[in-house]
Write a protein that holds these residues in place. Structure first.
Motif, short mmCIF file in Angstrom:
data_model
loop_
_atom_site.label_atom_id
_atom_site.label_comp_id
_atom_site.label_asym_id
_atom_site.label_seq_id
_atom_site.Cartn_x
_atom_site.Cartn_y
_atom_site.Cartn_z
N HIS A 1 -6.09 19.12 -0.82
CA HIS A 1 -5.20 18.36 0.07
C HIS A 1 -5.20 16.88 -0.29
O HIS A 1 -4.72 16.06 0.48
CB HIS A 1 -5.64 18.53 1.52
N ASP A 2 -5.69 16.54 -1.49
CA ASP A 2 -5.81 15.14 -1.88
C ASP A 2 -4.47 14.53 -2.26
O ASP A 2 -3.61 15.20 -2.86
CB ASP A 2 -6.77 14.99 -3.05
N VAL A 3 -4.31 13.25 -1.94
CA VAL A 3 -3.11 12.50 -2.32
C VAL A 3 -3.54 11.16 -2.90
O VAL A 3 -4.58 10.61 -2.52
CB VAL A 3 -2.18 12.26 -1.11
N PRO A 4 -2.77 10.61 -3.84
CA PRO A 4 -3.10 9.28 -4.39
C PRO A 4 -2.77 8.18 -3.39
O PRO A 4 -1.85 8.31 -2.58
CB PRO A 4 -2.21 9.18 -5.63
N VAL B 1 0.87 -1.17 0.00
CA VAL B 1 0.00 0.00 0.00
C VAL B 1 0.91 1.22 0.00
O VAL B 1 1.70 1.40 0.93
CB VAL B 1 -0.90 0.04 1.26
N PHE B 2 0.84 2.01 -1.05
CA PHE B 2 1.66 3.23 -1.01
C PHE B 2 0.81 4.45 -1.34
O PHE B 2 -0.15 4.39 -2.11
CB PHE B 2 2.89 3.13 -1.92
N LEU B 3 1.17 5.55 -0.72
CA LEU B 3 0.37 6.77 -0.82
C LEU B 3 1.25 7.99 -0.58
O LEU B 3 2.37 7.89 -0.06
CB LEU B 3 -0.74 6.75 0.23
N GLY B 4 0.73 9.13 -0.97
CA GLY B 4 1.39 10.38 -0.64
C GLY B 4 1.02 10.81 0.76
O GLY B 4 -0.05 10.46 1.28
N ASP B 5 1.91 11.57 1.41
CA ASP B 5 1.56 12.07 2.73
C ASP B 5 0.82 13.41 2.64
O ASP B 5 -0.09 13.69 3.41
CB ASP B 5 2.80 12.21 3.63
N HIS B 6 1.21 14.22 1.65
CA HIS B 6 0.55 15.52 1.47
C HIS B 6 0.96 16.11 0.12
O HIS B 6 1.88 15.62 -0.53
CB HIS B 6 0.93 16.48 2.60
N GLN B 7 0.27 17.15 -0.28
CA GLN B 7 0.65 17.90 -1.48
C GLN B 7 1.97 18.63 -1.22
O GLN B 7 2.32 18.91 -0.08
CB GLN B 7 -0.43 18.92 -1.83
N PRO B 8 2.72 18.97 -2.28
CA PRO B 8 3.97 19.72 -2.08
C PRO B 8 3.69 21.16 -1.69
O PRO B 8 2.53 21.60 -1.62
CB PRO B 8 4.62 19.63 -3.46
N ALA B 9 4.76 21.91 -1.45
CA ALA B 9 4.64 23.31 -1.03
C ALA B 9 3.93 24.14 -2.09
O ALA B 9 3.89 23.77 -3.28
CB ALA B 9 6.02 23.89 -0.74
N SER B 10 3.38 25.26 -1.67
CA SER B 10 2.58 26.10 -2.56
C SER B 10 3.40 26.67 -3.72
O SER B 10 2.83 27.08 -4.73
CB SER B 10 1.95 27.25 -1.78
N VAL B 11 4.73 26.69 -3.60
CA VAL B 11 5.55 27.15 -4.72
C VAL B 11 5.35 26.27 -5.94
O VAL B 11 5.55 26.69 -7.08
CB VAL B 11 7.04 27.18 -4.32
N VAL B 12 4.88 25.04 -5.73
CA VAL B 12 4.63 24.10 -6.83
C VAL B 12 3.16 24.11 -7.23
O VAL B 12 2.83 24.19 -8.41
CB VAL B 12 5.05 22.66 -6.43
N VAL B 13 2.26 24.02 -6.26
CA VAL B 13 0.84 23.82 -6.58
C VAL B 13 -0.03 25.06 -6.33
O VAL B 13 -1.22 25.05 -6.63
CB VAL B 13 0.27 22.64 -5.77
N GLY B 14 0.55 26.13 -5.77
CA GLY B 14 -0.25 27.32 -5.49
C GLY B 14 -0.97 27.20 -4.16
O GLY B 14 -0.93 26.17 -3.48
N GLN B 15 -1.67 28.26 -3.78
CA GLN B 15 -2.32 28.33 -2.48
C GLN B 15 -3.66 27.61 -2.43
O GLN B 15 -4.16 27.29 -1.35
CB GLN B 15 -2.53 29.80 -2.08
N ASN B 16 -4.28 27.38 -3.58
CA ASN B 16 -5.65 26.87 -3.59
C ASN B 16 -5.76 25.40 -3.98
O ASN B 16 -6.86 24.91 -4.28
CB ASN B 16 -6.51 27.71 -4.54
N ALA B 17 -4.66 24.69 -3.99
CA ALA B 17 -4.69 23.27 -4.35
C ALA B 17 -5.42 22.47 -3.28
O ALA B 17 -5.45 22.83 -2.10
CB ALA B 17 -3.27 22.73 -4.53
#
Length: 548
Positions: free
Chosen positions: A493-496, A475-491
C-alpha cells in the motif's frame, strides 16, 4: 420412445438448481482464487462441507420442518452469494473485502457518482437493475434449495448413502490435503468461512469504533499557540498535491515503470535548472485501488482512516488537521478539488477559506472519463485564482485526477498560455483512445496507467518551473496504489511522497528523516504510515515548544 416433456423439464430444473447451489457454496469471493485453466469448471471440482451438513439435516427432518429449514438455508445462501459478488467488486477495485457494517455509506457515494457519470435516469436504471438482481439471486437460491430438499425426501435412502460417501471423501481429502488443480483443496469450506468472517465483523467493527474514539482524543498539537506553529515555514507558500493512484509500483514495477522513471529523471533536471531541489520517501496508505478520501483524511488528520465509518466520525468532529494548523498559523487555506461535483461539507472540516471545485474552476472543455478536467488546467486555474493574487502566506491542497482509472482519454501537455477555459482540449479528447478499446488488453492498461502518472507528475514540475518562486514549498504524494488490474492483489500500500523547495533551510529541517535526494525515493527509503506524516511535519517545522 416417447419422452415426457414435464419429466424432462423437471430434470433440467433440478440440474440447474444443483449447479446453482453448488456454485454458491464453492466459488470464491476473489477472482484470483479461481483455479487456472477453465476456472469455472475447475472450481466445481470440490466437495463443500456445508453442502454435506445441510444434506444430512434435510434428510432427517420431517416434511414441515424440512421446508422451513430449506427456505432459511436458501435465503442465507442467497445472501452469502450476494456478499461474494460484492466482494469480487471490492477486491477488484479496493483490494479488500466488503464490510457489511461499515461500507453501507459507500452506497450513497456510489449512487452520487453514477448520477454524475450517467445522469439521474441512467443512475436510477442501474440502481433498479441491482435491486432486481439481488432479489432474483435471493429468490432463485431459496427456490433451488427447497426443490433439492424435496428430491432428498423422495429418495431418502439414496440421499443418506450419498451424504455418507461425500462426508467420507471430504475427510479423506482434508486429511491428505488432496488438490486437483492450482493448489485449490478439494475439501472446501469457503461458504462457512465467509459466513463466519461476515458475522465476526460486527463485534470487530464495534471494537474498532471504540478504539477510534480513543485515538481521536490524542493530539499533541491541538492546543499549540499560533506563534509556535509552522515557524520553520515563515514566509513560505505551501502546496500539497495529491496525485491520484501514484503508487510505489509506478516506480518499481518493471512491467511499466520505465516511462515514469524516465519522466522523473527529466523533471529532476528541469527543477535543478530553476534552483529547486527535492527529497523523497514513502508512506503506507490506508487504502488501495480507490477510496482516495480515506487517504486524504489520513494524511491531513494524523489518524488512520481505513473505513467509511472512521471517515464519517472524523469529518463529523473537530480534529486539528494539517490544513487547520496552517490556518491557525495565519495562512490563507484553499482546497482545489476538481473531483468534487456535489456538495462537500468536508471543506469546512478541513478548515478551508475557499474550495474551488468542478463547478467553480471555470472549465469549459470535455470531461475525461472520471476526471472532470485535465491536471494542467487545474494548476493553471490555481495560478490565476489564488497563487498570482496571494497577499499573504498561502496553503493550497490540490487534488489531481487525470491519473484516475480508466486512464483514458489522457490529455497532452500544452503551453501554459494556450489552456484558456479548457475548450482547447475538445479536439484532443475526441481524437484520443477511449477506455473501451484500451481495457481489452491488460498490457495496454498498465502502459496507460504509467503514462497518466508521468503526465500528472510532469505537470506539477512544469508548474514549479513556470510559476514557482523562492518561497514555494511543494509536497506531493500518491493517495494510493492503482487497482489490482495493474499491480495485482499482493502489492504493498506504499506511495511515494516528495518535498520540493528552493530554500535549503527547508531540507535542513527534515535532515533526520533520511529521505532520498531527488524525485525518486530509493528502494530502501524510509516508509512511514501515512497517519504519521502530520505530526512529523508539524514537529519539523514548528518551534521546539509546539508539541509540549
Amino acid at each position: 420412445m416417447i419422452t415426457n416433456p414435464r419429466r424432462v423439464g423437471g430434470a433440467v430444473l433440478t440440474t440447474l438448481a444443483a449447479v446453482l447451489v453448488l456454485s454458491a457454496l464453492i466459488v470464491p469471493d476473489q477472482i484470483t482464487r479461481l483455479p487456472p485453466g477453465n476456472p469455472v469448471v475447475n472450481a466445481l471440482i470440490r466437495i463443500p462441507i456445508e453442502g454435506i451438513v445441510a444434506l444430512a439435516i434435510l434428510i432427517v427432518l420431517p416434511r414441515r420442518p424440512r421446508q422451513i429449514v430449506a427456505g432459511v438455508l436458501g435465503f442465507v445462501l442467497g445472501l452469502l452469494t450476494v456478499i461474494k459478488i460484492v466482494d469480487l467488486g471490492f477486491f477488484a477495485v479496493l483490494a479488500r473485502e466488503f464490510d457489511p457494517v461499515l461500507d453501507w455509506p459507500l452506497i450513497g457515494d456510489g449512487y452520487s457518482f453514477l448520477q454524475d457519470s450517467m445522469g439521474k435516469t441512467g443512475a436510477l436504471l442501474v440502481a433498479i437493475g441491482v435491486i432486481v438482481l439481488i432479489a432474483a439471486i435471493m429468490t432463485f437460491m431459496t427456490l433451488a434449495v427447497m426443490r433439492l430438499s424435496r428430491l432428498l425426501a423422495a429418495h431418502r435412502g439414496v440421499s443418506a448413502h450419498a451424504a455418507l460417501a461425500f462426508a467420507a471423501a471430504w475427510v479423506v481429502c482434508l486429511v491428505f490435503g488432496v488438490q486437483i488443480v492450482g493448489g485449490v483443496p478439494v475439501a472446501a469450506s469457503s461458504a462457512a468461512a465467509l459466513a463466519r468472517d461476515t458475522a465476526l465483523k460486527v463485534p470487530e467493527d464495534i471494537k474498532d469504533q471504540k478504539a477510534f474514539e480513543r485515538e481521536v482524543q490524542v493530539d499533541a498539537f491541538r492546543n499549540t499557540p499560533p506563534e509556535q506553529l509552522l515557524t520553520g515555514l515563515k514566509g513560505k507558500d505551501v502546496v500539497i498535491g495529491f496525485v491520484e493512484s501514484y503508487g510505489r509500483d509506478a516506480l518499481e514495477n518493471p512491467e511499466f515503470n520505465t516511462q515514469v522513471l524516465g519522466q522523473l529523471k527529466g523533471d529532476q533536471g528541469k527543477l535543478a535548472e530553476k534552483g529547486f531541489a527535492a527529497k523523497s520517501g514513502f508512506l503506507t496508505s490506508s487504502t488501495a485501488g480507490g477510496g482516495s478520501w480515506l487517504a486524504h483524511s489520513t494524511f491531513l488528520s494524523g489518524l488512520w482512516i481505513d473505513n467509511q465509518q472512521r471517515y464519517q466520525n472524523l469529518v463529523g468532529g473537530d480534529r486539528f488537521t494539517l490544513t487547520r494548523a496552517f490556518k491557525k498559523a495565519g495562512y490563507r487555506t484553499v482546497g482545489v478539488e476538481p473531483g468534487v461535483t456535489y456538495a462537500w461539507p468536508e471543506g469546512n472540516f478541513y478548515g478551508y477559506d475557499q474550495v474551488w471545485d468542478s463547478h467553480t474552476l471555470g472549465y469549459h472543455g470535455p470531461s475525461l472519463s472520471w476526471s472532470t478536467m485535465p491536471d494542467q488546467f487545474v494548476l493553471k486555474q490555481f495560478e490565476n485564482l489564488e497563487y498570482a493574487k496571494r497577499q499573504g502566506p498561502l496553503l493550497a491542497e490540490i487534488t489531481l485526477t487525470s491519473s484516475h482509472t480508466p486512464w483514458a482519454p489522457l490529455p497532452e501537455t500544452l503551453d501554459w498560455n494556450q489552456i484558456g477555459d479548457g475548450s482547447v482540449y475538445g479536439p484532443m479528447v475526441a481524437a484520443a483512445e477511449g477506455p473501451g478499446k484500451l481495457w481489452q488488453h491488460n498490457h495496454d492498461i498498465k502502459e496507460a496507467y504509467a503514462k497518466s502518472i508521468a503526465y500528472s507528475v510532469d505537470t506539477l514540475v512544469s508548474f514549479i518551473q513556470n510559476y514557482g518562486d523562492d518561497n514555494l514549498v511543494m509536497v506531493f504524494l500518491g493517495d494510493h496504489q492503482p487497482a489490482s488490474v495493474v499491480v495485482g492483489q499482493n502489492a504493498s500500500h506504499d506511495v511515494p511522497i516528495t518535498i520540493v523547495a528552493k530554500d535549503k533551510s527547508v531540507f535542513a529541517k527534515i535532515a533526520s528523516w533520511g529521505w532520498t535526494d531527488g524525485l525518486t525515493p530509493a528502494p530502501n527509503a524510509p516508509v512511514w504510515q501515512m497517519s504519521q506524516f502530520r505530526d512529523r511535519f508539524l514537529t519539523a517545522f514548528s518551534s521546539d515548544e509546539a508539541a509540549k
